[in-house]
Design an enzyme around this catalytic site. Structure first.
Site, PDB file in Angstrom:
ATOM      1  N   ARG A  57       9.815  15.661  12.696  1.00 16.26           N
ATOM      2  CA  ARG A  57       8.941  14.513  13.004  1.00 16.26           C
ATOM      3  C   ARG A  57       7.530  14.803  12.477  1.00 16.26           C
ATOM      4  O   ARG A  57       6.777  13.896  12.127  1.00 16.26           O
ATOM      5  CB  ARG A  57       8.905  14.221  14.503  1.00 16.26           C
ATOM      6  CG  ARG A  57       7.838  13.200  14.877  1.00 16.26           C
ATOM      7  CD  ARG A  57       8.061  12.414  16.169  1.00 16.26           C
ATOM      8  NE  ARG A  57       8.611  13.143  17.276  1.00 16.26           N
ATOM      9  CZ  ARG A  57       7.936  14.008  18.056  1.00 16.26           C
ATOM     10  NH1 ARG A  57       6.660  14.254  17.827  1.00 16.26           N
ATOM     11  NH2 ARG A  57       8.536  14.614  19.046  1.00 16.26           N
ATOM     12  N   TYR A 110      -1.709  -8.450   2.693  1.00 10.96           N
ATOM     13  CA  TYR A 110      -0.254  -8.573   2.866  1.00 10.96           C
ATOM     14  C   TYR A 110       0.059  -9.213   4.234  1.00 10.96           C
ATOM     15  O   TYR A 110      -0.658  -8.956   5.203  1.00 10.96           O
ATOM     16  CB  TYR A 110       0.354  -7.170   2.760  1.00 10.96           C
ATOM     17  CG  TYR A 110       1.826  -7.115   3.033  1.00 10.96           C
ATOM     18  CD1 TYR A 110       2.740  -7.599   2.093  1.00 10.96           C
ATOM     19  CD2 TYR A 110       2.320  -6.586   4.224  1.00 10.96           C
ATOM     20  CE1 TYR A 110       4.102  -7.548   2.346  1.00 10.96           C
ATOM     21  CE2 TYR A 110       3.677  -6.529   4.480  1.00 10.96           C
ATOM     22  CZ  TYR A 110       4.567  -7.018   3.538  1.00 10.96           C
ATOM     23  OH  TYR A 110       5.908  -6.965   3.786  1.00 10.96           O
ATOM     24  N   ASP A 182      -5.344  -0.701   0.118  1.00 12.59           N
ATOM     25  CA  ASP A 182      -3.902  -0.830  -0.124  1.00 12.59           C
ATOM     26  C   ASP A 182      -3.720  -0.979  -1.634  1.00 12.59           C
ATOM     27  O   ASP A 182      -4.102  -1.987  -2.224  1.00 12.59           O
ATOM     28  CB  ASP A 182      -3.358  -2.046   0.638  1.00 12.59           C
ATOM     29  CG  ASP A 182      -1.839  -2.229   0.461  1.00 12.59           C
ATOM     30  OD1 ASP A 182      -1.278  -1.722  -0.532  1.00 12.59           O
ATOM     31  OD2 ASP A 182      -1.224  -2.901   1.315  1.00 12.59           O
ATOM     32  N   LYS A 207       7.950  -0.125  -2.764  1.00 12.26           N
ATOM     33  CA  LYS A 207       7.800  -1.020  -3.915  1.00 12.26           C
ATOM     34  C   LYS A 207       7.841  -0.227  -5.226  1.00 12.26           C
ATOM     35  O   LYS A 207       8.838   0.378  -5.536  1.00 12.26           O
ATOM     36  CB  LYS A 207       6.497  -1.826  -3.767  1.00 12.26           C
ATOM     37  CG  LYS A 207       6.310  -2.441  -2.381  1.00 12.26           C
ATOM     38  CD  LYS A 207       7.313  -3.533  -2.073  1.00 12.26           C
ATOM     39  CE  LYS A 207       7.276  -4.008  -0.625  1.00 12.26           C
ATOM     40  NZ  LYS A 207       5.996  -4.458  -0.132  1.00 12.26           N
TER      41      LYS A 207
HETATM   42  C1  LIG Z   1       5.443  -4.577   1.034  1.00  8.97           C
HETATM   43  C2  LIG Z   1       3.999  -4.370   1.242  1.00  8.97           C
HETATM   44  C3  LIG Z   1       3.532  -3.746   2.400  1.00  8.97           C
HETATM   45  C4  LIG Z   1       4.459  -3.311   3.516  1.00  8.97           C
HETATM   46  O1  LIG Z   1       5.327  -2.291   3.135  1.00  8.97           O
HETATM   47  P1  LIG Z   1       6.775  -2.041   3.811  1.00  8.97           P
HETATM   48  O2  LIG Z   1       7.274  -0.847   3.109  1.00  8.97           O
HETATM   49  O3  LIG Z   1       7.583  -3.285   3.587  1.00  8.97           O
HETATM   50  O4  LIG Z   1       6.549  -1.825   5.270  1.00  8.97           O
HETATM   51  C5  LIG Z   1       2.166  -3.528   2.499  1.00  8.97           C
HETATM   52  N1  LIG Z   1       1.312  -3.924   1.530  1.00  8.97           N
HETATM   53  C6  LIG Z   1       1.726  -4.538   0.416  1.00  8.97           C
HETATM   54  C7  LIG Z   1       0.733  -4.946  -0.608  1.00  8.97           C
HETATM   55  C8  LIG Z   1       3.082  -4.793   0.224  1.00  8.97           C
HETATM   56  O5  LIG Z   1       3.488  -5.409  -0.882  1.00  8.97           O
END
Ligand SMILES: *Cc1c(COP(=O)(O)O)cnc(C)c1O
Length: 391
Positions: A57, A110, A182, A207
């Site tokens: 963890r 997001y 982000d 992604k």
């Molecule tokens: C998909 C996404 C998230 C969230 O990520 P997950 O892996 O689905 O929890 C956050 N920020 C952006 C820009 C995203 O495209």
């Protein structure tokens, strides 16, 4: 790792030392716990005096390979990871924000992030100010009013708005706010927020980093003492990344630069093609000179990315006809995969929000979000052409 280029780092990051058994790929270590013969050594590892693992963890050797790659690619002092991208985002926000603190962010973050800003943080008496995403004067004024954390995302999802990281980080630094970016859409290949003044950079590793839509994860990188603060919160709330998805993401990252170079190029070509079509209303792609954020994007990104969105004349009815006629695409949520993905924000990036919340944030219902894969771009353009002809 510092002097190497990004393509090399993607392959070798976290993998320069010989693995047990001489394996040339990182072993997937599913062990929950790690044994010690020497009690003194065990104690030293447990209190962080000596490196090693205690319990998965907290840390895990396979997960550490992925963390090392992202740390080197973002030019960071430290990195840690999470079960999902939202795990990275929520852990970061909740580690720095308590009752009475104030966070300044953008209306275009997001969908899941917006949900935290709109519903969860206010319930903990945290003051949230969401600004018009491209209104830099407003954002600077709100920072000056008092701000503990500045949270940015650029380019944004789904309308690809661009914010000036250096300019806003400079304003935040003056009052000592922590700056978080982000960087999911840009990837570390196209943009490095830490070099533009951010303190922390995070990704949905689900992604582009993973790149194959077969594993979920989140990563955070930046100043060591700030990453540690979030890591210590994550250790306890338990949003830890497992070894198997970490392996898949780390494997995907080995081709990150190749994929992103291809996706940058293909997206540019598709955006230019779409911009010339009569049936297309607006194309949102930061690489187009007509895009309002083009100049900022050009100054802080080395490539414009594989994500775009566009609207069609005739609204949602035509969007439906177009999307259902595309063949080389999965009509599905998510983005950044080797295969092209498309869909409207109301079933993709902003599915978590109500129609009213989307309207409030200025997310058009009739928009098409298009994530360019690594297919041959000529084939993708032929596909778009035939789908448009069906309208
Ligand atoms: C998909 C996404 C998230 C969230 O990520 P997950 O892996 O689905 O929890 C956050 N920020 C952006 C820009 C995203 O495209």
């Amino acid at each position: 790792m510092d002097k190497l280029q990004k393509g090399t780092i993607s392959v070798w990051g976290g993998e320069t030392e010989r693995f047990p058994g001489g394996t040339t790929t990182p072993p997937i270590i599913n062990s929950v716990t790690y044994a010690y013969d020497d009690l003194d050594e065990w104690y030293d590892v447990a209190i962080g005096k000596q490196s090693g693992h205690i319990y998965s963890r907290n840390t895990n050797p396979t997960v550490a390979v992925l963390e090392e790659k992202i740390k080197a690619l973002e030019g960071a002092e430290a990195a840690t990871s999470f079960a999902t991208g939202m795990g990275a985002i929520s852990n970061t926000l909740f580690a720095f924000l308590q009752a009475g603190k104030r966070v300044v962010s953008l209306k275009d973050t997001y969908g899941g992030t917006s949900k935290i800003f709109l519903d969860f943080l206010p319930a903990y008496n945290i003051d949230v100010k969401l600004c018009d995403t491209t209104n830099h004067e407003e954002i600077e004024a709100e920072i000056e009013k008092g701000c503990d954390l500045l949270y940015l995302e650029t380019p944004t999802n789904p309308t690809l708005k661009v914010v000036d990281i250096k300019r806003l980080a400079t304003a935040a630094k003056k009052i000592g706010a922590v700056v978080v970016v982000d960087n999911t859409f840009a990837t570390p290949i196209n943009q490095n927020p830490l070099s533009l003044g951010a303190d922390l950079v995070l990704h949905s590793a689900t992604k582009f980093l993973c790149g194959h839509s077969d594993a979920m994860g989140g990563v955070l990188a930046g100043k060591a003492e700030l990453v540690k603060k979030v890591f210590q919160f994550r250790e306890i709330n338990g949003a830890s990344l497992q070894a198997e998805p970490a392996y898949l993401i780390a494997r995907g990252m080995k081709t990150l630069e190749l994929r992103i170079e291809r996706q940058n190029k293909s997206a540019m070509q598709i955006a230019r093609f779409l911009a010339e079509q009569d049936k297309v209303e607006v194309v949102y792609y930061p690489g187009l000179e007509t895009h309002p954020g083009y100049e900022i994007a050009k100054s802080q990104m080395s490539g414009f990315g594989g994500m775009m969105s566009f609207s069609l004349k005739g609204g949602y009815e035509n969007v439906k006809v177009f999307l259902q006629n595309l063949k080389l695409v999965h009509l599905a949520a998510s983005l950044g995969s080797v295969s092209t993905l498309a869909g409207p924000p109301r079933t993709t990036s902003h599915v978590e929000l109500t129609e009213e919340q989307r309207r409030l944030l200025g997310i058009p219902e009739g928009l098409i979000r298009y994530s360019v894969g690594i297919e041959n771009v000529e084939d993708l353009i032929v596909d778009i052409k035939q789908a448009l002809a069906n309208i």
